[in-house]
Design an enzyme around this catalytic site. Structure first.
Site, mmCIF file in Angstrom:
data_model
loop_
_atom_site.group_PDB
_atom_site.id
_atom_site.type_symbol
_atom_site.label_atom_id
_atom_site.label_comp_id
_atom_site.label_asym_id
_atom_site.label_seq_id
_atom_site.Cartn_x
_atom_site.Cartn_y
_atom_site.Cartn_z
ATOM 1 C CB THR B 11 -0.926 -0.007 1.231
ATOM 2 O OG1 THR B 11 -1.739 -1.180 1.157
ATOM 3 C CG2 THR B 11 -1.809 1.224 1.271
ATOM 4 N N GLY B 110 4.161 1.916 11.713
ATOM 5 C CA GLY B 110 3.897 0.678 12.427
ATOM 6 C C GLY B 110 5.068 0.195 13.262
ATOM 7 C CB SER B 139 0.515 5.899 11.709
ATOM 8 O OG SER B 139 -0.150 6.716 12.657
ATOM 9 C CB CYS B 140 -2.561 7.459 7.934
ATOM 10 S SG CYS B 140 -3.422 6.183 8.893
ATOM 11 N NE ARG B 168 -8.125 1.555 7.018
ATOM 12 C CZ ARG B 168 -7.235 1.124 7.917
ATOM 13 N NH1 ARG B 168 -7.603 0.866 9.159
ATOM 14 N NH2 ARG B 168 -5.976 0.968 7.575
ATOM 15 C CG HIS B 194 -4.239 7.348 17.167
ATOM 16 N ND1 HIS B 194 -5.219 6.546 17.716
ATOM 17 C CD2 HIS B 194 -3.971 6.826 15.947
ATOM 18 C CE1 HIS B 194 -5.550 5.593 16.846
ATOM 19 N NE2 HIS B 194 -4.806 5.741 15.766
ATOM 20 C CG HIS B 220 -8.420 6.662 9.592
ATOM 21 N ND1 HIS B 220 -8.792 5.449 10.117
ATOM 22 C CD2 HIS B 220 -7.168 6.479 9.109
ATOM 23 C CE1 HIS B 220 -7.807 4.572 9.951
ATOM 24 N NE2 HIS B 220 -6.811 5.171 9.333
ATOM 25 C CD GLN B 301 -7.688 4.214 4.677
ATOM 26 O OE1 GLN B 301 -8.215 5.312 4.881
ATOM 27 N NE2 GLN B 301 -8.263 3.276 3.948
#
Lengths: 337, 337
Positions: B11, B110, B139-140, B168, B194, B220, B301
């Site tokens: 991705t 991650g 992260s996103c 999501r 987060h 998200h 994301q």
């Protein structure tokens, strides 16, 4: 025995009729419906006198083979209190009918607050409804927030509440609603109506609310933040909330991660229609950071206002005080897990 | 020309490879993959040198008729910087490889923050990565929050941020994930990761985050509250955020109510893979109450970290300062609607 009529026999009306029937101090005069469907059939099956809400449609009931007890006016005349559970906006149209029969009436949260003498939440402002002629039982989400904020405000003082309400798109039977595969700010402007609605119960409370809609049907879920005047620790809050009859603290050991398992649990416990009348608060989510309390709670949109409607009946007639009414309602309906 | 290798071609990796290829000051050495699939076919189709990440699986590529340029070690040796876009936890395993070749490496969100010299968000802390050997692009969601909080903190001072992240359930291709028809507190305990992750970019920032998961795949959505030290009016905030290159304020006239329409808009504008690299902030949602700012933003994301990876390449090499790098990246990729 208090004679209670239920005008409107959909999601809320049918549940209120059952709850009224279960009360030892109440008798169901009947229920009124505009047209025959599976719910009308069930009303008859339950032995509830069924009244036609619109005279012109009497023949529809006859065609469906459903015997009606009469017209809604007769039902209202025979009642000490009417619970109006018609769709949003129809309650306002019915007000003249109730006034003509001098019958106190309870409306649902979809009606405007200025239709009535007072809005109502049993835990929040029971006494405000005593002797009132027109009372509005606030919506499911406002009920859920009022039950939670009342004890928090009494115990610690609420400086400010900030709540994001992640709402189900529709009820399980509302198959035509969305969204699918999306997360919608809804409304996209602030505040959502919930904050001002909570202020109809607690006029002085400082609260901001944000609404969203997602592809789920079972329950709403609230992400709650409350900045408190006096700061307790999380265990104090747990003890406080555990002592409230209509708040269910989900024990971590139950392995309940969302609304699906909550409903499964309610079914296993034999709840009618898998109803969950209590706020469902995740015990593990109760967290205090600085002067901020956080928690998640799930609210069953179809049923949490039902015990509140029963209490409002007693409130308008002065038939019991808050503690007594809530205890009777809960005992008769079987609240508490 | 900066020689960039991309290890991992899923991705994020495939998007970073495309973005690197688009930069006038960078050249893609190649991409590495563990096994052949449709993405490997597309890499070859694009003319990207494809390296095998695992020697034992070379025959799988041969069987699939895919010609490989060599093994991942050769790719790393030929690179000035490696972008590691392997699944969570694999980046940590690859660290020794990059150290053996003395090649600076970028990891994804991650990985643990303590794997690296610094975590990275271009707008938030670009300079921290200058000269670093191991950098983690957050992260996103953390990227989306950092881009928003940086200008707010600089302009007004953030007293406290409270964010509910409605996430999501999975990406569109992750067809085996849930939830279906539910709204899950996730994690049910606070804080979600987060908040602490934002603190890897802004160590002093006071932030509490709550996570939820819902049946949606597209983006998200964050319900954001920021208590500010100096209180602007909502239009000041709009002007401030509109001046930030990677924040897109959704104009009310566009009629965009959620992620579905945002992705449709991105496709209509010809965005590759319908990617939305910018935070999408609903202009209408920007509200100031007392000293509290509220807004909704949607975060894609799969793609919002891609420009950040490109900037991190320049940062570790000292090839450009923040403003220059962000401007180059955005120009080459075509950011901005």
């Amino acid at each position: 025995m208090i004679q209670v009529a239920v005008n409107g026999y959909g999601t809320i009306g049918k549940r209120v009729a059952d709850a009224v029937t279960a009360q030892p101090d109440m008798e169901l005069v009947g229920v009124a419906k505009t047209s025959p469907n599976h719910e009308a059939e069930t009303a008859v099956e339950n032995g509830y006198p069924l009244y036609a809400a619109i005279e012109d449609r009497l023949d529809l009931f006859a065609e469906a083979g459903i015997e009606v007890a009469g017209l809604v006016e007769e039902m209202v005349e025979g009642a000490d209190v009417v619970v109006d559970a018609t769709p949003s906006g129809i309650g306002a149209e019915n007000k003249a009918l109730y006034e003509a029969h001098d019958t106190p009436a309870l409306y649902q949260g979809g009606e405007d607050a200025d239709l009535v003498d007072t809005s109502f939440n049993a835990r929040g402002n029971y006494a405000d409804a005593e002797g009132a002629d027109h009372v509005r039982v606030v919506s499911c989400n406002t009920t859920g927030l009022s039950r939670l904020l009342a004890p928090l405000d009494e115990a610690y003082g609420v400086e400010k509440a900030r709540v994001t309400l992640v709402r189900r798109g529709g009820d399980p039977g509302q198959t035509g609603r969305g969204p699918i595969n999306d997360i919608l700010p809804n409304p996209v402007t602030l505040p959502s109506h919930h904050g001002p609605d909570v202020n109809t119960i607690f006029p002085e409370l400082n609260i901001d609310t944000l609404g969203m809609k997602v592809p789920a049907t079972l329950m709403h879920t609230h992400s709650v933040n409350v900045t408190l005047d006096e700061v307790p620790d999380a265990d104090d809050v747990r003890d406080l909330l555990a002592g409230e009859d209509r708040l269910f603290l989900i024990p971590p050991a139950y392995g309940i991660d969302g609304a699906g398992k909550l409903k499964e649990f309610a079914m296993d416990r034999g709840r009618p229609r898998a109803d969950i009348w209590e706020n469902c608060i995740w015990d593990e989510s109760i967290t205090v950071e600085d002067d901020d309390l956080y928690l998640f709670q799930a609210i069953h949109q179809e049923s949490d206002v039902v015990p509140e409607n029963v209490d409002a009946v007693r409130a308008v007639l002065g038939a019991a005080d808050r503690e007594e009414s809530m205890a009777r309602t809960d005992e008769a309906m079987g609240l508490g897990f």
